[in-house]
Design an enzyme around this catalytic site. Structure first.
Site, short mmCIF file in Angstrom:
data_model
loop_
_atom_site.label_atom_id
_atom_site.label_comp_id
_atom_site.label_asym_id
_atom_site.label_seq_id
_atom_site.Cartn_x
_atom_site.Cartn_y
_atom_site.Cartn_z
N TRP A 25 0.80 -1.22 0.00
CA TRP A 25 0.00 0.00 0.00
C TRP A 25 0.84 1.27 0.00
CZ3 TRP A 25 1.96 2.23 4.26
CH2 TRP A 25 2.48 1.37 5.25
N ASN A 26 2.13 1.19 0.29
CA ASN A 26 2.85 2.45 0.55
C ASN A 26 3.15 3.25 -0.71
OD1 ASN A 26 4.73 0.49 -0.16
ND2 ASN A 26 6.35 1.36 1.11
N LYS A 45 -2.50 -7.63 -8.16
CA LYS A 45 -3.24 -7.70 -6.90
C LYS A 45 -2.84 -6.50 -6.05
CE LYS A 45 -3.69 -9.01 -3.03
NZ LYS A 45 -4.05 -8.07 -1.98
N SER A 90 -2.98 -3.84 -2.81
CA SER A 90 -3.12 -4.04 -1.36
C SER A 90 -4.57 -3.81 -0.95
CB SER A 90 -2.22 -3.07 -0.62
OG SER A 90 -2.59 -3.00 0.74
N VAL A 109 8.52 -9.29 4.75
CA VAL A 109 9.34 -10.50 4.74
C VAL A 109 8.45 -11.72 5.04
CG1 VAL A 109 11.22 -11.72 5.90
CG2 VAL A 109 11.44 -9.30 5.37
N GLU A 122 10.64 -8.29 -3.40
CA GLU A 122 11.14 -7.01 -2.86
C GLU A 122 10.56 -6.89 -1.46
OE1 GLU A 122 13.25 -5.09 -4.32
OE2 GLU A 122 13.21 -5.95 -6.32
N CYS A 153 10.14 1.42 2.11
CA CYS A 153 10.95 0.23 2.39
C CYS A 153 12.40 0.62 2.64
CB CYS A 153 10.84 -0.77 1.27
SG CYS A 153 11.19 -0.04 -0.33
N GLY A 206 15.26 -9.55 0.04
CA GLY A 206 14.65 -9.96 -1.22
C GLY A 206 15.52 -10.78 -2.14
N GLU A 213 14.33 -5.07 -9.39
CA GLU A 213 13.42 -4.36 -10.28
C GLU A 213 14.18 -3.19 -10.87
OE1 GLU A 213 9.98 -3.57 -7.70
OE2 GLU A 213 9.09 -5.41 -8.49
P1 NAD Z 1 2.16 -7.39 3.13
O1 NAD Z 1 3.21 -8.44 2.98
O2 NAD Z 1 1.27 -7.47 4.30
O3 NAD Z 1 1.20 -7.36 1.86
C1 NAD Z 1 1.70 -7.13 0.55
C2 NAD Z 1 0.72 -7.70 -0.46
O4 NAD Z 1 0.69 -9.12 -0.33
C3 NAD Z 1 -0.73 -7.24 -0.27
O5 NAD Z 1 -1.30 -7.02 -1.53
C4 NAD Z 1 -1.38 -8.44 0.41
O6 NAD Z 1 -2.76 -8.55 0.20
C5 NAD Z 1 -0.66 -9.58 -0.27
N1 NAD Z 1 -0.67 -10.83 0.47
C6 NAD Z 1 -0.83 -11.03 1.80
N2 NAD Z 1 -0.77 -12.35 2.09
C7 NAD Z 1 -0.55 -13.00 0.92
C8 NAD Z 1 -0.36 -14.36 0.57
N3 NAD Z 1 -0.39 -15.34 1.48
N4 NAD Z 1 -0.15 -14.69 -0.74
C9 NAD Z 1 -0.09 -13.71 -1.67
N5 NAD Z 1 -0.26 -12.40 -1.40
C10 NAD Z 1 -0.49 -12.04 -0.11
O7 NAD Z 1 2.94 -6.00 3.11
P2 NAD Z 1 2.34 -4.54 3.32
O8 NAD Z 1 2.05 -4.34 4.76
O9 NAD Z 1 1.27 -4.29 2.32
O10 NAD Z 1 3.59 -3.63 2.90
C11 NAD Z 1 4.58 -3.24 3.79
C12 NAD Z 1 5.84 -4.07 3.60
O11 NAD Z 1 6.28 -3.98 2.26
C13 NAD Z 1 6.98 -3.59 4.44
O12 NAD Z 1 7.63 -4.69 5.04
C14 NAD Z 1 7.92 -2.94 3.43
O13 NAD Z 1 9.27 -2.94 3.79
C15 NAD Z 1 7.68 -3.75 2.23
N6 NAD Z 1 8.05 -3.00 1.04
C16 NAD Z 1 9.17 -3.40 0.34
C17 NAD Z 1 9.57 -2.67 -0.78
C18 NAD Z 1 10.77 -3.09 -1.60
O14 NAD Z 1 10.88 -2.66 -2.72
N7 NAD Z 1 11.68 -3.89 -1.08
C19 NAD Z 1 8.84 -1.56 -1.18
C20 NAD Z 1 7.73 -1.18 -0.44
C21 NAD Z 1 7.33 -1.92 0.67
#
Ligand code: NAD
Length: 578
Positions: A231-232, A255, A257, A307, A327, A363, A534, A538
């Site tokens: 979502w960020n 998909k 958020s 993670v 990622e 992130c 990760g 990308e």
């Molecule tokens: P999240 O892991 O809770 O959710 C991310 C996405 O995965 C959502 O669309 C969610 O619905 C989906 N999802 C959840 N469970 C799933 C499953 N079992 N199978 C498939 N999809 C599933 O993360 P979040 O809270 O939305 O985002 C915040 C996290 O993202 C933080 O840890 C942040 O560091 C990370 N992030 C990383 C980067 C990067 O480029 N490395 C960039 C932005 C955010």
């Protein structure tokens, strides 16, 4: 460009903000549903209405409505409800809210409530996959120059909708308007970049093992790619996948958020010139993502998120050996060297931006500051002064520097980490509260000193506007502490010394090392993490490679029996490599 007949429903949507109904106060935004579906059956959708009314309270109530059979595309009305909360209970009163959006993170008088739990149904998932398979075959055969034109058109449409998209993103996710306008621009830029990169995509010709042969290395699309995003940065992080996925000739099943579905769904009008079914936007929760991960027809999974979810996806994908690009989270260090004593104000302001941008929900947010003792006091004083001057407030206000966090849960996690650090002996020098906001998920930009190294605030991802600052004896200690983490996403360094800069660039275990310019992305530069942050990259050429298969083609021009075939007992050995 070639545009195949539109046999499936289209991913189109509109989202705008009409004035509220003068009587009910309800604003209704009509979006058309975004996944490929037949729309031939009535379906009951259960929504979770969530009212977030302050840092600690949250009310939930379930609500169902039925979608009547309708011609494609399905239409779902999304209501933006002008704060109808009961002032005594702070809950939404019972009422027929036609649809919902995610909770508004700010205390502005708008509540977004949205959750289409359990949608799309398995049959709709299946329809989207089948439509994508059909569309991908045609898209892969479309000349790269035509694909590029279509991607440039996506970028142009996004830019033309900057205001509309940025406003929706701000209301839904709480990021300040100015940052969301930037995000739309960066998103468009990723489409332009990959449109051009894929026009000159190359395989190679390799030396054959015999002179009568031609040997080629071809780059081909993977096929279907699931793009699962957080979502960020709901548009940008999708674009870093979707643009190269399409540029390489794949179809995409996206998909968003569950916290920011509308922002992503609102992209649909920017995509509706593409072949039917090529891009599906499937709103829903983790179950919708998991269905994509488990589907044998999906060749690759590009995921950005936590993670924990990334680990789960990697495990499930491994069962069927599907390609993954992950990622994940980070705990980025920010090193300030003694040689920037004269520019300590610049380093402090850079550090504050790196820590508090998007309320620390990046992130690559700077989450651990290691400052040489020689400049520690000056750095801390400049950092605290600058932090005190930041304007925390309504993200729609152009003067706001830091808006609310996205959700009560996200804020609660930050509060827990800060409280635990304080209980372990840390001091909060500024912030640590709701910045005077009684409602909304506000958390003031916070500076913490004296946090013990083993506290979560210095070890686990915070994802909030908190800067823990730690003095160090020198560069050796700074690099050692920076690398003593299971994460390896990004790292920042402030130095004037070339030798120090080169040493940090070489020794810091991070996917990106920024020297004197925190958090700047470059479409041409690969982005991603080492260690638990990760797998894969990308952006850049690597971001295109991630969505291509490699094929070796071996052509023999002479049709003749080879000496090394049966029967054995004479003849030549096979050429090297056969
Ligand atoms: P999240 O892991 O809770 O959710 C991310 C996405 O995965 C959502 O669309 C969610 O619905 C989906 N999802 C959840 N469970 C799933 C499953 N079992 N199978 C498939 N999809 C599933 O993360 P979040 O809270 O939305 O985002 C915040 C996290 O993202 C933080 O840890 C942040 O560091 C990370 N992030 C990383 C980067 C990067 O480029 N490395 C960039 C932005 C955010």
């Amino acid at each position: 460009m070639a545009s195949p007949a539109r046999t499936a429903s289209r991913a189109t949507a509109t989202a705008s903000s009409p004035p509220p109904d003068p009587v009910t106060g309800v604003r209704t935004v009509t979006t058309q549903h975004l996944y490929d579906a037949t729309g031939s059956e009535a379906r009951t959708i259960t929504m979770r209405l969530v009212t977030a009314s302050g840092p600690d309270s949250q009310c939930e109530t379930s609500h169902s409505f039925t979608l009547e059979p309708c011609p494609c595309p399905l239409t779902v009305n999304v209501a933006l409800i002008e704060d109808p909360r009961d002032s005594a209970t702070d809950c939404l009163p019972p009422g027929d809210y036609l649809a919902a959006a995610s909770t508004t993170p700010s205390d502005a008088n708008t509540v977004f409530v949205w959750s289409l739990d359990g949608t799309p149904a398995p049959d709709q998932h299946d329809a989207a996959v089948r439509a994508a398979l059909r569309a991908q075959r045609e898209w892969a055969g479309t000349p790269a120059a035509e694909r590029a034109e279509a991607l440039h058109e996506v970028a142009a449409r996004m830019r033309a909708r900057t205001d509309e998209l940025a406003e929706l993103m701000t209301r839904e996710g709480g990021k300040p308007l100015v940052e969301n306008r930037d995000e739309v621009g960066w998103t468009a830029s990723a489409f332009d970049f990959y449109a051009e990169l894929a026009r000159s995509a190359e395989g190679r010709v390799i030396p054959p093992v015999e002179s009568s042969q031609l040997a080629l290395v071809l780059k081909e699309p993977l096929g279907l790619v699931a793009c699962i995003v957080p979502w960020n940065y709901p548009l940008l992080l999708l674009a870093w996948k979707l643009a190269p996925v399409l540029a390489a000739g794949n179809a995409a099943l996206c998909k968003p958020s569950e916290l920011t579905p509308l922002s992503t769904l609102a992209l649909a009008p920017c995509l509706d010139h593409l072949p039917a079914g090529l891009v599906a936007l499937l709103a829903g929760g983790g179950d919708v993502g998991e269905r994509l991960v488990d589907d044998e027809r999906v060749d690759g999974i590009a995921f950005t998120g936590s993670v924990a979810t990334g680990t789960r996806i990697a495990e499930r994908a491994a069962r069927r050996i599907a390609r993954v690009n992950l990622e994940l989270g980070g705990k980025d260090p920010f090193i300030v060297c003694a040689d920037v004593a004269a520019e300590i104000e610049i380093a402090a302001r850079g550090g504050a931006w790196a820590a508090f941008l998007n309320a620390g929900q990046v992130c690559t947010s700077a989450e651990r500051f290691y400052v040489d003792r020689a400049v520690y006091d000056d750095f801390l004083s400049a950092f605290v002064d600058h932090t005190r001057g930041l304007k925390v407030g309504d993200p729609m206000d152009p003067a706001t520097d830091v808006g609310p966090m996205v959700s009560a849960a996200q804020r609660a996690k930050v509060v827990r980490q800060v409280e635990a650090a304080v209980a372990a002996g840390a001091q909060v020098l500024v912030g640590g509260d709701g910045a005077g906001h009684a409602r909304g998920h506000y958390f003031a930009p916070t500076v913490v000193t004296g946090a013990p190294g083993e506290t979560d605030l210095l070890r686990e991802e915070t994802f909030g506007p908190v800067a823990p600052i730690v003095p160090v004896a020198g560069l050796d200690e700074a690099i050692e502490l920076a690398n003593a983490s299971p994460y390896g996403l990004g790292a920042n360094v402030y130095t004037r010394d070339l030798e120090t800069a080169i040493r940090c660039a070489r020794e810091l275990r991070a996917g990106t090392v920024w020297i004197n310019d925190p958090l700047t992305d470059n479409d041409a530069g690969p982005f991603g993490g080492m260690k638990r942050s990760g797998v894969g990259r990308e952006l850049g050429q690597e971001g295109l490679d991630a969505f291509q298969e490699t094929k070796h083609v071996h052509i023999e021009t002479k049709l003749e029996v080879k000496d090394w075939w049966y029967p054995y007992g004479g003849g030549d050995a096979p050429p090297h490599g056969a």
